[in-house]
Design a protein around this motif. Sequence first.
Motif, PDB file in Angstrom:
ATOM      1  N   GLU A 117      38.857  41.257  34.690  1.00 50.74           N
ATOM      2  CA  GLU A 117      37.990  41.967  33.786  1.00 50.74           C
ATOM      3  C   GLU A 117      37.191  42.950  34.620  1.00 50.74           C
ATOM      4  OE1 GLU A 117      37.179  38.587  30.470  1.00 50.74           O
ATOM      5  OE2 GLU A 117      35.505  38.561  32.292  1.00 50.74           O
ATOM      6  N   ALA A 118      36.732  42.603  35.982  1.00 50.36           N
ATOM      7  CA  ALA A 118      36.013  43.743  36.810  1.00 50.36           C
ATOM      8  C   ALA A 118      37.139  44.771  36.918  1.00 50.36           C
ATOM      9  CB  ALA A 118      35.618  42.968  38.096  1.00 50.36           C
ATOM     10  N   GLY A 119      38.354  44.585  37.338  1.00 48.49           N
ATOM     11  CA  GLY A 119      39.406  45.637  37.606  1.00 48.49           C
ATOM     12  C   GLY A 119      39.456  46.772  36.255  1.00 48.49           C
ATOM     13  N   ALA A 120      39.448  45.862  35.196  1.00 52.27           N
ATOM     14  CA  ALA A 120      39.645  46.656  33.913  1.00 52.27           C
ATOM     15  C   ALA A 120      38.376  47.533  33.654  1.00 52.27           C
ATOM     16  CB  ALA A 120      39.723  45.683  32.752  1.00 52.27           C
ATOM     17  N   ALA A 143      46.788  63.901  37.171  1.00 52.46           N
ATOM     18  CA  ALA A 143      45.662  62.861  37.523  1.00 52.46           C
ATOM     19  C   ALA A 143      45.151  62.425  36.495  1.00 52.46           C
ATOM     20  CB  ALA A 143      44.643  63.697  38.550  1.00 52.46           C
ATOM     21  N   LEU A 144      44.752  62.915  35.426  1.00 50.44           N
ATOM     22  CA  LEU A 144      44.014  62.114  34.289  1.00 50.44           C
ATOM     23  C   LEU A 144      45.132  61.184  33.529  1.00 50.44           C
ATOM     24  CD1 LEU A 144      41.501  62.015  32.336  1.00 50.44           C
ATOM     25  CD2 LEU A 144      42.565  64.015  30.894  1.00 50.44           C
ATOM     26  N   ASP A 145      46.377  61.529  33.491  1.00 53.21           N
ATOM     27  CA  ASP A 145      47.321  60.654  33.125  1.00 53.21           C
ATOM     28  C   ASP A 145      47.339  59.380  33.992  1.00 53.21           C
ATOM     29  OD1 ASP A 145      47.944  62.388  31.170  1.00 53.21           O
ATOM     30  OD2 ASP A 145      49.655  63.298  31.882  1.00 53.21           O
ATOM     31  N   GLU A 146      47.203  59.588  35.180  1.00 46.29           N
ATOM     32  CA  GLU A 146      47.439  58.217  36.146  1.00 46.29           C
ATOM     33  C   GLU A 146      46.123  57.580  35.678  1.00 46.29           C
ATOM     34  OE1 GLU A 146      47.680  59.975  40.184  1.00 46.29           O
ATOM     35  OE2 GLU A 146      49.577  60.825  40.072  1.00 46.29           O
ATOM     36  N   LEU A 147      44.876  58.133  35.712  1.00 42.42           N
ATOM     37  CA  LEU A 147      43.824  57.213  35.369  1.00 42.42           C
ATOM     38  C   LEU A 147      43.914  56.747  34.065  1.00 42.42           C
ATOM     39  CD1 LEU A 147      40.890  59.917  36.385  1.00 42.42           C
ATOM     40  CD2 LEU A 147      41.419  57.922  37.526  1.00 42.42           C
ATOM     41  N   ARG A 148      44.449  57.139  32.790  1.00 40.15           N
ATOM     42  CA  ARG A 148      44.765  56.567  31.721  1.00 40.15           C
ATOM     43  C   ARG A 148      45.820  55.167  31.916  1.00 40.15           C
ATOM     44  NH1 ARG A 148      45.100  62.056  29.212  1.00 40.15           N
ATOM     45  NH2 ARG A 148      43.209  62.326  27.996  1.00 40.15           N
ATOM     46  N   ALA A 149      46.841  55.491  32.667  1.00 38.32           N
ATOM     47  CA  ALA A 149      47.727  54.442  33.187  1.00 38.32           C
ATOM     48  C   ALA A 149      46.948  53.194  33.915  1.00 38.32           C
ATOM     49  CB  ALA A 149      48.771  54.882  33.848  1.00 38.32           C
ATOM     50  N   THR A 152      44.873  51.138  31.235  1.00 39.64           N
ATOM     51  CA  THR A 152      45.949  50.334  30.501  1.00 39.64           C
ATOM     52  C   THR A 152      46.467  48.993  31.285  1.00 39.64           C
ATOM     53  OG1 THR A 152      46.626  52.362  29.301  1.00 39.64           O
ATOM     54  CG2 THR A 152      48.107  50.177  29.017  1.00 39.64           C
ATOM     55  N   GLN A 153      46.744  49.450  32.435  1.00 34.89           N
ATOM     56  CA  GLN A 153      47.154  48.357  33.380  1.00 34.89           C
ATOM     57  C   GLN A 153      46.321  47.311  33.524  1.00 34.89           C
ATOM     58  OE1 GLN A 153      48.697  50.281  36.850  1.00 34.89           O
ATOM     59  NE2 GLN A 153      50.724  50.852  35.836  1.00 34.89           N
ATOM     60  N   ARG A 157      46.236  43.269  32.592  1.00 33.13           N
ATOM     61  CA  ARG A 157      45.818  42.242  33.476  1.00 33.13           C
ATOM     62  C   ARG A 157      44.814  41.245  33.010  1.00 33.13           C
ATOM     63  NH1 ARG A 157      47.360  46.029  37.502  1.00 33.13           N
ATOM     64  NH2 ARG A 157      45.112  46.854  37.525  1.00 33.13           N
ATOM     65  N   VAL A 158      44.063  41.673  32.418  1.00 32.45           N
ATOM     66  CA  VAL A 158      43.035  41.045  31.691  1.00 32.45           C
ATOM     67  C   VAL A 158      43.449  40.026  30.595  1.00 32.45           C
ATOM     68  CG1 VAL A 158      41.031  40.760  30.180  1.00 32.45           C
ATOM     69  CG2 VAL A 158      41.118  42.506  32.158  1.00 32.45           C
ATOM     70  N   GLY A 159      44.505  40.540  29.787  1.00 33.11           N
ATOM     71  CA  GLY A 159      45.086  39.757  28.829  1.00 33.11           C
ATOM     72  C   GLY A 159      46.023  38.559  29.482  1.00 33.11           C
ATOM     73  N   THR A 160      46.608  38.963  30.537  1.00 37.05           N
ATOM     74  CA  THR A 160      47.366  37.918  31.144  1.00 37.05           C
ATOM     75  C   THR A 160      46.457  36.872  31.830  1.00 37.05           C
ATOM     76  OG1 THR A 160      49.073  39.478  31.747  1.00 37.05           O
ATOM     77  CG2 THR A 160      48.933  37.527  32.997  1.00 37.05           C
TER      78      THR A 160
END
Length: 379
Positions: A117-120, A143-149, A152-153, A157-160
């Motif tokens: 949750e902290a990482g998200a 660079a903006l696309d990398e931030l969006r990805a 999402t990742q 990880r929060v869901g897992t």
Amino acid sequence: MSVSFRMWLPLASLCLALAGCGGDDNAEDAGANATAGMAVTTAPVVRRELASGVTASGPVTPVEEMQLGVELSGLRVTSVNVDEGEEVDRGDVLLTLDARTLESDLAQAQAALREAEAGASLARSNLARGEQLASGQYISASALDELRAARTQAEARVGTARAARDASQLRRDFATLRAPADGIISARLVQPGQVVAAGSELLRLIKDGELEWRAELPAEDLGDVNPGDRVELRDRDGGAVVGTVRAVSPGVDAASRTGTVFADLPEPAGLQPGTYLEGRISTGLATVPVVPVSAVVLRDGFPSVFVVEDGVARMARIERGATDHGFVEVRGGLEPGAQVVTRGAGFLADGDPVRVVEEKPAPAPAAADTADGDTASTP
């Protein structure tokens, strides 16, 4: 010698004649006594309306008995909170397992969830700043696309981590066995300190404490019973327990030619599961051939009656049915109108001569005296 013989000859002839007369009288008396026979009363086989029913035997069993166990293996039982015969409510804790390893796994899963949750949260913040910089063209679109990805990742990880935490929580909950319904504990098969296996039966619960009576009936009787029929059982103390037929098996067993009747016992009055009792199922009223109860006797273990034919009692075995108000249903063995012995049947044997007499009416009660003890007189 010849003179003496001639003098005694008339006297001998007279004695023989007298003896012959006496023998005829004795023979007639013996024949008369044999013809008279035993005095009995009779009644005809008639048809009348009778409360019909079926008598059967069967065990008292729970309507639904639940076998309770745990879904974990290799854990030790720390406590058992119930015993046989104890009533429990839905949700009550029945037993607990040693859950220290499970609690450790749960704590680790909770920590992993907080980390995810902290990482998200950080990924969402980075994306928000990147969008502001991209609006001023301070960063490139890639660079903006990398931030969006990255955001999402991080959310994935929060869901897992949350799913892992829920699984650990579920395993921890499995270490506590709770009652799935209200009921009565009917068996306890575990002791504290015992290491259990997944799926093994530890406790047994009679759901809602409901009992039923199950009786096996032959095919010819099964068709007479319908749901809703009244059932009366006799317990060991002679008390009556009343129930109602809940269901009748739709078919019969091919080998035994019997089917099962299930009767609910809303007030079992202390009956114990497994008790084998005899009961009577009332199936309504029917017009059937009957004879008085006094006409039925047991001969060689079979119900029988004596039918009077030309002054002779002939024994006939019958198929006995229901008994009601002093009459017995005759399902077979007699023709309507046959005269059966009602009084004296217990002393007869097949072929005995009988003499039918009218049954004497009960004597009328004696007239009461006047209050002062004097009889009334005619003026």
